[in-house]
Design a protein around this motif. Structure first.
Motif, PDB file in Angstrom:
ATOM      1  N   UNK A  39       0.828  -1.195   0.000  1.00  0.00           N
ATOM      2  CA  UNK A  39       0.000   0.000   0.000  1.00  0.00           C
ATOM      3  C   UNK A  39       0.871   1.257   0.000  1.00  0.00           C
ATOM      4  N   UNK A  92      -3.197 -12.693  -8.440  1.00  0.00           N
ATOM      5  CA  UNK A  92      -3.986 -12.199  -7.311  1.00  0.00           C
ATOM      6  C   UNK A  92      -3.801 -10.708  -7.085  1.00  0.00           C
ATOM      7  N   UNK A 120      -3.824  -7.048  -6.316  1.00  0.00           N
ATOM      8  CA  UNK A 120      -4.920  -6.247  -5.758  1.00  0.00           C
ATOM      9  C   UNK A 120      -4.436  -4.907  -5.200  1.00  0.00           C
ATOM     10  N   UNK A 178      -5.780 -16.176  -1.972  1.00  0.00           N
ATOM     11  CA  UNK A 178      -6.637 -15.525  -0.989  1.00  0.00           C
ATOM     12  C   UNK A 178      -7.906 -15.000  -1.640  1.00  0.00           C
ATOM     13  N   UNK A 179      -7.782 -14.634  -2.898  1.00  0.00           N
ATOM     14  CA  UNK A 179      -8.954 -14.122  -3.624  1.00  0.00           C
ATOM     15  C   UNK A 179     -10.119 -15.102  -3.567  1.00  0.00           C
ATOM     16  N   UNK A 231     -11.692 -14.958   0.243  1.00  0.00           N
ATOM     17  CA  UNK A 231     -12.197 -13.782   0.954  1.00  0.00           C
ATOM     18  C   UNK A 231     -13.721 -13.777   1.125  1.00  0.00           C
ATOM     19  N   UNK A 246      -3.254  -6.052   3.763  1.00  0.00           N
ATOM     20  CA  UNK A 246      -4.184  -5.000   3.355  1.00  0.00           C
ATOM     21  C   UNK A 246      -5.590  -5.528   3.045  1.00  0.00           C
ATOM     22  N   UNK A 247      -5.674  -6.519   2.144  1.00  0.00           N
ATOM     23  CA  UNK A 247      -6.997  -6.907   1.632  1.00  0.00           C
ATOM     24  C   UNK A 247      -7.938  -7.440   2.710  1.00  0.00           C
ATOM     25  N   UNK A 305      -8.974  -4.821   5.161  1.00  0.00           N
ATOM     26  CA  UNK A 305      -9.876  -3.895   4.457  1.00  0.00           C
ATOM     27  C   UNK A 305     -11.314  -4.427   4.475  1.00  0.00           C
ATOM     28  N   UNK A 306     -11.447  -5.747   4.383  1.00  0.00           N
ATOM     29  CA  UNK A 306     -12.774  -6.356   4.356  1.00  0.00           C
ATOM     30  C   UNK A 306     -13.401  -6.398   5.752  1.00  0.00           C
ATOM     31  N   UNK A 311      -1.944   0.125   7.007  1.00  0.00           N
ATOM     32  CA  UNK A 311      -2.152   0.128   5.550  1.00  0.00           C
ATOM     33  C   UNK A 311      -3.512   0.714   5.150  1.00  0.00           C
TER      34      UNK A 311
END
Lengths: 298, 274
Positions: free
Chosen positions: A123, A233, A235, B114-115, B118, B210-211, B214-215, B226
């Motif tokens: 990030x 992946x 993102x 990971x996609x 999630x 991050x991802x 974020x969720x 982040x």
């Protein structure tokens, strides 16, 4: 016979203790990886908004092929993959070969400097790159000052250049990372092989392609598979540099899944279907890369 | 000819090094400049550092985010190391055919992106929220739980255990240590470098994650670094000096870990392939 009994039970006891050591992670990985994978598959057979889901059979899978955003996301991901991974691996290879020279000075400095991007979070560096490559960002300012361009490039706003910006960013972040793997592998290559090749009159180019690359094949395979899985992946960078735009010119499959689930009205069933496309791609690409590496061997 | 080659080598490496370092220099310089100067492309240090830090602390909840990140990363690292090393040790020392099969199945989880996880993970935690809000959505636990166990770490510890002198374990048992005692009193102290490498890898990936945060981390007071940086970066009228200061502060912990433990860091990376 009598002596064997206690030994058996000792072994059985040891086995039981062994299971005690490993049982917790087995349960956790089952709960947080395998169970969700099954759930995702079941979800992919359902459709509806939010928690209001009903069985839909293969309708979601049919929808994939008519979904232009999905197709764009796949195409973008492929562009990143086909351009970025080979460029980065080649760069990392060249740098590591140059750094492997015994007579090179400032080796430690070069190695640390080139590896440095790896300490940044995805990030953080993405935000930095977003500003560097802005319309009036430093990159445009410098290119203009050097008279390399006459008007600013739309690094973030132009569909073509936005992809280039993403590719430059990922390459910046990961080249040093891959370099470290090659450097450590090169240390195991006997210098005498190069000596012999030089005596036989092989040029540096020939040595690179005939000796270095074949010797490093296993590690190149490893890094290209991990890079491919990472890129499929993608993102953080896209989300923070271009937000997938302009339009959906830089959007990726992961970002599309995120949008489907958490940005728009949640469509979990279809999002799960899209996510299985990444699983399928990872399997196919890993297989192809193994195959390619194996064929050269024959 | 060799001279030309040498010149090429240095030229190439110098350019690569400059490109690698430049964004860092720009970040650092920008923390001392006003937003307008940053946009103008000023590359010289200014006198605005104190002002940037003050405005950062006044306008952004930086400290709570740092504390959230620290809490999550440290908890994840401690638990991950404990679970991962116990398992890596268990799979290698108490080896059996059944355990080897289970181990190989665990390795398969490394292929799962990971996609793909999630959406179902989010739904799992949403369900958990209804029964146990303390570990459901928007809690530190919801970030730690799914990320603290990785097949990679188990694999990493198992590989290192292969090199461990087994006689030492036997000696410990002779001295009357329990199986767990052998692990904590003999194995752990001997494997310090492996633990160091594993902790760096885990801490870094957790600090930078991050991802998933974020969720799940939806309320402002639970956000990690982040997420905060990402929010700052997507603002409409960004104060560049302030944002660069935030980014530098957010990068300091991982940069520090890297510079203090560079050897272990590299050892950890390479260990993942062996």
């Amino acid at each position: 016979m009598r002596a064997a009994r206690p030994a058996m039970s000792m072994q059985r006891k040891a086995s039981a203790i062994g299971w005690a050591f490993v049982i917790l992670p087995v349960v956790l990985i089952a709960a947080f990886y395998f169970y969700p994978m099954i759930q995702a598959f079941l979800l992919s057979l359902q459709s509806g908004k939010g928690t209001n889901l009903s069985f839909a059979g293969l309708a979601n899978y049919k929808r994939l092929f008519a979904d232009s955003t999905f197709i764009t996301a796949v195409r973008n991901t492929f562009v990143y993959l086909i351009v970025q991974v080979p460029v980065m691996i080649m760069l990392a290879l060249i740098i590591s070969v140059l750094l492997n020279d015994k007579n090179l000075k400032f080796k430690g400095f070069f190695r640390t400097a080139i590896f440095l991007p790896c300490v940044t979070s995805l990030v953080a560096y993405s935000v930095v790159f977003k500003y560097l490559f802005g319309q009036d960002g430093l990159v445009n300012v410098m290119l203009m000052k050097l008279s390399l361009i006459s008007e600013p490039i739309g690094w973030i706003t132009d569909p073509f250049w936005a992809k280039i910006t993403i590719i430059i960013a990922i390459t910046w972040r990961w080249t040093g990372y891959n370099m470290i793997f090659y450097l450590s592998a090169l240390q195991n290559v006997d210098h005498a092989i190069y000596e012999a090749a030089r005596i036989d009159g092989a040029s540096s180019m020939a040595q690179f392609f005939r000796i270095t690359i074949p010797m490093l094949k296993p590690i190149i395979l490893f890094t290209s598979i991990t890079s491919t899985i990472g890129t499929l992946q993608l993102f953080d960078e896209v989300m923070n540099i271009t937000k997938g735009g302009p339009g959906s010119a830089t959007t990726t499959i992961s970002q599309y899944i995120y949008n489907l689930s958490f940005k728009y009205t949640p469509d979990f069933g279809y999002a799960a279907t899209v996510s299985y496309s990444i699983v399928a791609l990872i399997v196919v690409f890993s297989f192809l890369q193994f195959k390619a590496a194996g064929d050269k061997h024959a | 000819m060799p001279k030309l080659k040498r010149a090429f080598a240095y030229g190439f490496l110098i350019i690569a090094a400059i490109i690698s370092i430049f964004p860092f220099l720009w970040m650092l310089v920008s923390t001392t400049n006003k937003s307008v100067d940053v946009t103008k492309g000023r590359l010289l240090p200014g006198g605005e550092l104190a002002g940037n830090v003050r405005r950062l602390l006044d306008t952004v909840d930086l400290v709570p985010a740092l504390l959230n990140s620290a809490k999550i990363s440290i908890t994840t690292t401690v638990l991950a190391l404990l679970i991962g090393s116990l398992a890596g040790y268990g799979f290698e020392i108490y080896r059996s055919r059944a355990k080897d099969i289970v181990f190989n199945i665990l390795l398969l989880s490394m292929m799962i992106p990971f996609a793909a996880l999630m959406v179902p993970l989010y739904r799992m935690f949403a369900t958990v929220s209804q029964h146990a809000p303390g570990i459901g959505i928007d809690t530190a636990a919801s970030v730690v739980l799914p990320t603290m166990t990785t097949a990679f770490l188990i694999f990493f510890f198992r590989q290192s255990t292969k090199m461990f002198p087994k006689d030492m374990l036997e000696a410990g048992r002779m001295d009357g240590l329990s199986e767990l005692g052998v692990f904590f009193r003999i194995y752990v102290p001997t494997m310090k470098t492996t633990y160091a490498a594993a902790s760096i890898i885990t801490f870094m990936s957790s600090w930078n994650n991050y991802l998933w945060p974020l969720i799940v981390l939806q309320s402002e007071e639970n956000k990690t670094i982040p997420l905060l940086i990402s929010n700052l970066g997507s603002g409409y009228s960004p104060d560049y000096g302030v944002i660069m200061t935030a980014i530098v502060i957010a990068t300091l912990p991982t940069a520090l870990v890297f510079f203090l433990m560079q050897k272990h860091f590299v050892a950890g990376m390479i260990g993942s392939v062996k």
